[in-house]
Structure formats: structure tokens, C-alpha cells
Design an enzyme around this catalytic site. Sequence first.
Site, PDB file in Angstrom:
ATOM      1  N   ARG A  58       8.884  -2.123   7.977  1.00 12.88           N
ATOM      2  CA  ARG A  58       8.627  -0.695   7.734  1.00 12.88           C
ATOM      3  C   ARG A  58       7.958  -0.040   8.950  1.00 12.88           C
ATOM      4  NH1 ARG A  58       5.695  -0.271   2.238  1.00 12.88           N
ATOM      5  NH2 ARG A  58       5.747   1.948   2.741  1.00 12.88           N
ATOM      6  N   GLN A  92      -0.711  10.150   0.056  1.00 16.05           N
ATOM      7  CA  GLN A  92      -0.574   8.764  -0.406  1.00 16.05           C
ATOM      8  C   GLN A  92       0.248   7.975   0.603  1.00 16.05           C
ATOM      9  OE1 GLN A  92       0.348   8.638  -4.940  1.00 16.05           O
ATOM     10  NE2 GLN A  92       0.950  10.666  -4.254  1.00 16.05           N
ATOM     11  N   HIS A 110      -4.081   5.882   0.705  1.00 22.06           N
ATOM     12  CA  HIS A 110      -3.495   4.538   0.574  1.00 22.06           C
ATOM     13  C   HIS A 110      -3.392   3.831   1.924  1.00 22.06           C
ATOM     14  CE1 HIS A 110      -1.497   5.663  -3.545  1.00 22.06           C
ATOM     15  NE2 HIS A 110      -2.786   5.414  -3.657  1.00 22.06           N
ATOM     16  N   CYS A 118      -9.310  -6.202  10.036  1.00 22.12           N
ATOM     17  CA  CYS A 118      -9.702  -7.596  10.210  1.00 22.12           C
ATOM     18  C   CYS A 118     -10.536  -8.044   9.014  1.00 22.12           C
ATOM     19  CB  CYS A 118     -10.507  -7.759  11.505  1.00 22.12           C
ATOM     20  SG  CYS A 118     -11.106  -9.442  11.727  1.00 22.12           S
ATOM     21  N   CYS A 137      -7.536 -10.497  16.225  1.00 21.05           N
ATOM     22  CA  CYS A 137      -8.222  -9.224  16.000  1.00 21.05           C
ATOM     23  C   CYS A 137      -8.652  -8.650  17.359  1.00 21.05           C
ATOM     24  CB  CYS A 137      -9.444  -9.424  15.098  1.00 21.05           C
ATOM     25  SG  CYS A 137     -10.503  -7.950  15.036  1.00 21.05           S
ATOM     26  N   THR A 178       5.740  13.597  -5.051  1.00 22.99           N
ATOM     27  CA  THR A 178       5.197  12.362  -5.643  1.00 22.99           C
ATOM     28  C   THR A 178       5.617  12.270  -7.099  1.00 22.99           C
ATOM     29  OG1 THR A 178       3.186  11.093  -6.154  1.00 22.99           O
ATOM     30  CG2 THR A 178       2.930  13.485  -5.978  1.00 22.99           C
ATOM     31  N   SER A 179       5.931  11.051  -7.551  1.00 20.28           N
ATOM     32  CA  SER A 179       6.480  10.862  -8.898  1.00 20.28           C
ATOM     33  C   SER A 179       5.407  10.863  -9.976  1.00 20.28           C
ATOM     34  CB  SER A 179       7.256   9.544  -8.961  1.00 20.28           C
ATOM     35  OG  SER A 179       6.362   8.464  -8.753  1.00 20.28           O
ATOM     36  N   ASN A 204       8.533  19.374  -6.094  1.00 22.33           N
ATOM     37  CA  ASN A 204       9.163  18.050  -6.069  1.00 22.33           C
ATOM     38  C   ASN A 204      10.668  18.230  -6.219  1.00 22.33           C
ATOM     39  OD1 ASN A 204       8.539  15.246  -5.820  1.00 22.33           O
ATOM     40  ND2 ASN A 204       8.986  14.915  -7.973  1.00 22.33           N
ATOM     41  N   LEU A 205      11.390  17.149  -5.929  1.00 17.95           N
ATOM     42  CA  LEU A 205      12.840  17.230  -6.085  1.00 17.95           C
ATOM     43  C   LEU A 205      13.217  17.362  -7.553  1.00 17.95           C
ATOM     44  CD1 LEU A 205      15.363  17.154  -4.299  1.00 17.95           C
ATOM     45  CD2 LEU A 205      15.455  14.688  -4.651  1.00 17.95           C
TER      46      LEU A 205
HETATM   47  C1  BJW Z   1      11.492  14.394  -3.104  1.00 18.96           C
HETATM   48  C2  BJW Z   1      12.468  14.301  -2.148  1.00 18.96           C
HETATM   49  C3  BJW Z   1      12.599  15.398  -1.320  1.00 18.96           C
HETATM   50  C4  BJW Z   1      12.574  12.509  -3.215  1.00 18.96           C
HETATM   51  N1  BJW Z   1      11.817  16.454  -1.479  1.00 18.96           N
HETATM   52  N2  BJW Z   1      10.714  15.458  -3.262  1.00 18.96           N
HETATM   53  C5  BJW Z   1      -4.818   4.004 -15.108  1.00 18.96           C
HETATM   54  C6  BJW Z   1      -5.871   4.644 -14.471  1.00 18.96           C
HETATM   55  C7  BJW Z   1      -6.299   4.231 -13.199  1.00 18.96           C
HETATM   56  C8  BJW Z   1      -5.648   3.194 -12.550  1.00 18.96           C
HETATM   57  C9  BJW Z   1      -4.581   2.576 -13.176  1.00 18.96           C
HETATM   58  C10 BJW Z   1      -4.178   2.974 -14.433  1.00 18.96           C
HETATM   59  N3  BJW Z   1      -3.133   2.212 -14.808  1.00 18.96           N
HETATM   60  C11 BJW Z   1      -2.876   1.348 -13.818  1.00 18.96           C
HETATM   61  C12 BJW Z   1      -3.729   1.540 -12.806  1.00 18.96           C
HETATM   62  C13 BJW Z   1      -3.769   0.762 -11.529  1.00 18.96           C
HETATM   63  C14 BJW Z   1      -2.743   1.094 -10.468  1.00 18.96           C
HETATM   64  C15 BJW Z   1      -1.613   1.960 -10.993  1.00 18.96           C
HETATM   65  O1  BJW Z   1      -1.629   3.163 -10.904  1.00 18.96           O
HETATM   66  N4  BJW Z   1      -0.550   1.364 -11.498  1.00 18.96           N
HETATM   67  C16 BJW Z   1       0.586   2.134 -12.002  1.00 18.96           C
HETATM   68  C17 BJW Z   1       1.864   1.471 -11.579  1.00 18.96           C
HETATM   69  C18 BJW Z   1       0.429   2.309 -13.496  1.00 18.96           C
HETATM   70  N5  BJW Z   1      -3.418   1.732  -9.365  1.00 18.96           N
HETATM   71  C19 BJW Z   1      -4.063   1.032  -8.448  1.00 18.96           C
HETATM   72  O2  BJW Z   1      -4.119  -0.195  -8.480  1.00 18.96           O
HETATM   73  C20 BJW Z   1      -4.761   1.805  -7.358  1.00 18.96           C
HETATM   74  N6  BJW Z   1      -6.110   1.443  -7.324  1.00 18.96           N
HETATM   75  C21 BJW Z   1      -6.978   1.754  -8.322  1.00 18.96           C
HETATM   76  O3  BJW Z   1      -6.608   2.345  -9.317  1.00 18.96           O
HETATM   77  O4  BJW Z   1      -8.285   1.389  -8.094  1.00 18.96           O
HETATM   78  C22 BJW Z   1      -9.256   1.680  -9.141  1.00 18.96           C
HETATM   79  C23 BJW Z   1      -9.652   3.126  -9.202  1.00 18.96           C
HETATM   80  C24 BJW Z   1      -9.491   3.866 -10.362  1.00 18.96           C
HETATM   81  C25 BJW Z   1      -9.908   5.197 -10.441  1.00 18.96           C
HETATM   82  C26 BJW Z   1     -10.497   5.777  -9.329  1.00 18.96           C
HETATM   83  C27 BJW Z   1     -10.640   5.037  -8.174  1.00 18.96           C
HETATM   84  C28 BJW Z   1     -10.209   3.721  -8.106  1.00 18.96           C
HETATM   85  C29 BJW Z   1      -4.152   1.479  -6.003  1.00 18.96           C
HETATM   86  C30 BJW Z   1      -2.755   1.998  -5.874  1.00 18.96           C
HETATM   87  C31 BJW Z   1      -2.164   1.584  -4.522  1.00 18.96           C
HETATM   88  C32 BJW Z   1      -0.727   2.070  -4.387  1.00 18.96           C
HETATM   89  N7  BJW Z   1      -0.157   1.480  -3.262  1.00 18.96           N
HETATM   90  C33 BJW Z   1       1.205   1.863  -2.885  1.00 18.96           C
HETATM   91  C34 BJW Z   1       1.610   0.958  -1.723  1.00 18.96           C
HETATM   92  C35 BJW Z   1       0.838   1.376  -0.459  1.00 18.96           C
HETATM   93  C36 BJW Z   1       1.298   0.675   0.743  1.00 18.96           C
HETATM   94  C37 BJW Z   1       2.785   0.794   0.980  1.00 18.96           C
HETATM   95  O5  BJW Z   1       3.312   1.911   1.223  1.00 18.96           O
HETATM   96  O6  BJW Z   1       3.431  -0.240   0.937  1.00 18.96           O
HETATM   97  O7  BJW Z   1       1.261   3.240  -2.534  1.00 18.96           O
HETATM   98  S1  BJW Z   1       2.386   1.749  -4.228  1.00 18.96           S
HETATM   99  C38 BJW Z   1       3.345   3.144  -3.739  1.00 18.96           C
HETATM  100  O8  BJW Z   1       3.279   4.157  -4.775  1.00 18.96           O
HETATM  101  C39 BJW Z   1       2.630   3.725  -2.510  1.00 18.96           C
HETATM  102  C40 BJW Z   1       2.667   5.185  -2.816  1.00 18.96           C
HETATM  103  O9  BJW Z   1       1.676   5.877  -2.089  1.00 18.96           O
HETATM  104  C41 BJW Z   1       2.493   5.243  -4.299  1.00 18.96           C
HETATM  105  C42 BJW Z   1       2.966   6.548  -4.919  1.00 18.96           C
HETATM  106  O10 BJW Z   1       4.334   6.712  -4.755  1.00 18.96           O
HETATM  107  P1  BJW Z   1       4.940   8.163  -4.529  1.00 18.96           P
HETATM  108  O11 BJW Z   1       4.474   8.699  -3.245  1.00 18.96           O
HETATM  109  O12 BJW Z   1       4.714   8.993  -5.719  1.00 18.96           O
HETATM  110  O13 BJW Z   1       6.508   7.804  -4.346  1.00 18.96           O
HETATM  111  P2  BJW Z   1       7.643   7.677  -5.486  1.00 18.96           P
HETATM  112  O14 BJW Z   1       8.781   6.976  -4.884  1.00 18.96           O
HETATM  113  O15 BJW Z   1       7.100   7.130  -6.730  1.00 18.96           O
HETATM  114  O16 BJW Z   1       8.028   9.209  -5.789  1.00 18.96           O
HETATM  115  C43 BJW Z   1       8.685  10.003  -4.809  1.00 18.96           C
HETATM  116  C44 BJW Z   1       8.967  11.362  -5.442  1.00 18.96           C
HETATM  117  O17 BJW Z   1       9.530  12.177  -4.429  1.00 18.96           O
HETATM  118  C45 BJW Z   1       9.987  11.312  -6.593  1.00 18.96           C
HETATM  119  O18 BJW Z   1       9.501  12.071  -7.692  1.00 18.96           O
HETATM  120  C46 BJW Z   1      11.242  11.977  -6.020  1.00 18.96           C
HETATM  121  O19 BJW Z   1      11.959  12.753  -6.967  1.00 18.96           O
HETATM  122  C47 BJW Z   1      10.638  12.881  -4.972  1.00 18.96           C
HETATM  123  N8  BJW Z   1      11.548  13.170  -3.855  1.00 18.96           N
HETATM  124  N9  BJW Z   1      13.116  13.055  -2.315  1.00 18.96           N
HETATM  125  C48 BJW Z   1      10.876  16.411  -2.504  1.00 18.96           C
HETATM  126  N10 BJW Z   1      13.572  15.395  -0.369  1.00 18.96           N
END
Ligand code: BJW
Length: 238
Positions: A58, A92, A110, A118, A137, A178-179, A204-205
Amino acid sequence: MKDRRIVILTGAGISKESGLDTFRDPDGIWARVRIEDVATPEAFARNPDHVHAFYNHRRKGLLDQAVAPNAAHLAIARLQREWPGEVLLVTQNIDDLHERAGSPALIHMHGELLKARCLACGAISPWREAMTIDSLCPSCGVEGTLRVNVVWFGEMPLEMERIYDALAACDLFVSIGTSGNVYPAAGFVTQARSNGRAHTLELNLEPSEGQTFFAERRYGPATQEVPAFVEQVLKDGW
Ligand code: BJW
């Protein structure tokens, strides 16, 4: 307008038209690899080579010459420069397209793909090459202690206190590309609403998981919707 505060949250959809994949679309990253294999601390502990390979691929893609900020990134940078009040940009995304578009400041909640962390000394260093289990490192010189500086599932997103303070004080919250599947970011709209005065807008889309929480929703490609929104806000507010 000087005292009107804006918080913008962006997700993978804003970078899609720049050539970067989203996660949960049918052609997205999670259709090709399992979260449990690449995006958790347990996956890294189990198979660091595999996780390094995923992020090396990536990182190489992000540094491809064809990848560049698009009209949506540029419009947000313009809003940050021209809006007389505060604008907090929270992304994000781990790409650097907001920076390349000229955004003066942002929070990468994120983390960042082009940085290494490190596990021995805690230093965060710029990193543009492939990373391996033998990488050194740049700060402490220890071998085999680097990981990509991103936030995996189960880890705490970055700068949450600053983000929640801004949501409590904002007059407009805008969620772009964001989804709404991943928390805590998916909960920002309800945090903003609960301050009693924030207008909330989804660009959003397609409708996100949290669509019903937004007072206003506009659907279309980010490169069309975001510049139109910025033009409107700078001219007439909201
Ligand atoms: C377009 C388009 C165009 C397309 N124009 N639009 C309940 C409460 C709290 C926490 C949790 C909970 N339940 C579960 C949890 C834990 C978990 C979580 O959320 N899990 C879910 C799966 C349920 N969360 C965590 O573990 C997080 N940590 C945490 O909660 O710590 C405790 C805490 C709690 C409260 C406060 C503080 C702390 C950590 C989450 C880490 C996410 N990491 C990733 C990977 C990062 C590294 C990498 O990139 O590899 O982050 S996962 C991935 O998803 C990445 C993204 O940032 C993230 C969000 O995705 P995003 O950006 O929304 O992308 P898509 O693909 O989902 O959506 C794209 C959208 O664009 C779509 O809607 C399309 O339609 C649209 N689109 N083309 C406009 N041209």
C-alpha cells in the site's frame, strides 16, 4: 462568521478518485484480505512478515506517481485557508493526500502510512521504503522493532481528547467519504449533535450506516460534492 467552528471528518471515499482503494466497497481492501490477518496487533505478533508485506504494497501504491490529491482534498484545503473561524480536519485515512493538497493542519486519527513507530524507544520516524522484520529504527538503531504507524482494531485512535473537545464546540460537522462502520469515528456525528447547536452534513457516494443521524445528506462523488459544498459555505455559510 469568525466565531463559527467547523469539524470535518474524512474517510477512504475521499481518496478513491485519487486511485486509492476504499475498504468496504465491493472492490475494496477487505474484499481481498481479512482484517484479522493484517489489521490487528495479534496479526502482527503472529506474522509480522505478512503484515509488513500488506503495508509495503500500500505504501508503494501511495507513492506511485499516478496518485495525487483530487478536487475534494483541494477544496478542503481552500476552506481551511479561507474560512475566518476554526476548521479542524480529522482524517481516518493513512495516506498523505490532504497534506499534498496543502491542508495546513489535520489529525490522522488512524495514523500515517509514511511513518514508522519503534516498539523499543517509541520514536515516530518518516518511512518511505519497504519495512521488514530486520529494519533498523532510525532513532535508537535497534533492529526488528519497527511497525507501521497506523491504528489497528483494538488500539486507541490518536488525539481523541482534542477531537471530542472540537466536536463539543463545533457549529458544523461534515462527514465525507466514510461508511460509518468503524468506531469511535462513526460516533462523531452524535457527539456533535449532542452539543445542541451543530448542523450535521454527510457527503458520500451513497448513504452510510449512520445516515439517519445527519440533519442533511448529499450523495455523489467527492470530487463534485465537496468543492460545491466549500463554494457554498464560503459564499453563504450553511
Ligand atoms: C465515496 C467515493 C467517492 C466511495 N466519493 N464517497 C463500539 C463502540 C466503540 C468501539 C467499537 C464498537 N464496536 C466495535 C468497536 C471496536 C472497533 C470497531 O469499530 N469495529 C467495527 C468493525 C464495529 N474500533 C476500534 O477497534 C478502534 N479503536 C477503538 O475503538 O479504541 C477504543 C476507543 C473507544 C472509544 C473512544 C476511543 C477509543 C480502532 C479502529 C482502527 C481502524 N483501523 C483501520 C485500518 C487503519 C490502517 C489501514 O488503513 O490499514 O482504519 S480499519 C479501516 O476502516 C481504516 C479506515 O480508516 C476505517 C474506516 O473506513 P472508511 O474510511 O469509512 O472506509 P470504507 O471503505 O468503510 O467506506 C468508504 C465510503 O466511501 C463508502 O461509504 C463509499 O460509498 C464511499 N465512497 N467512493 C465519495 N468517489
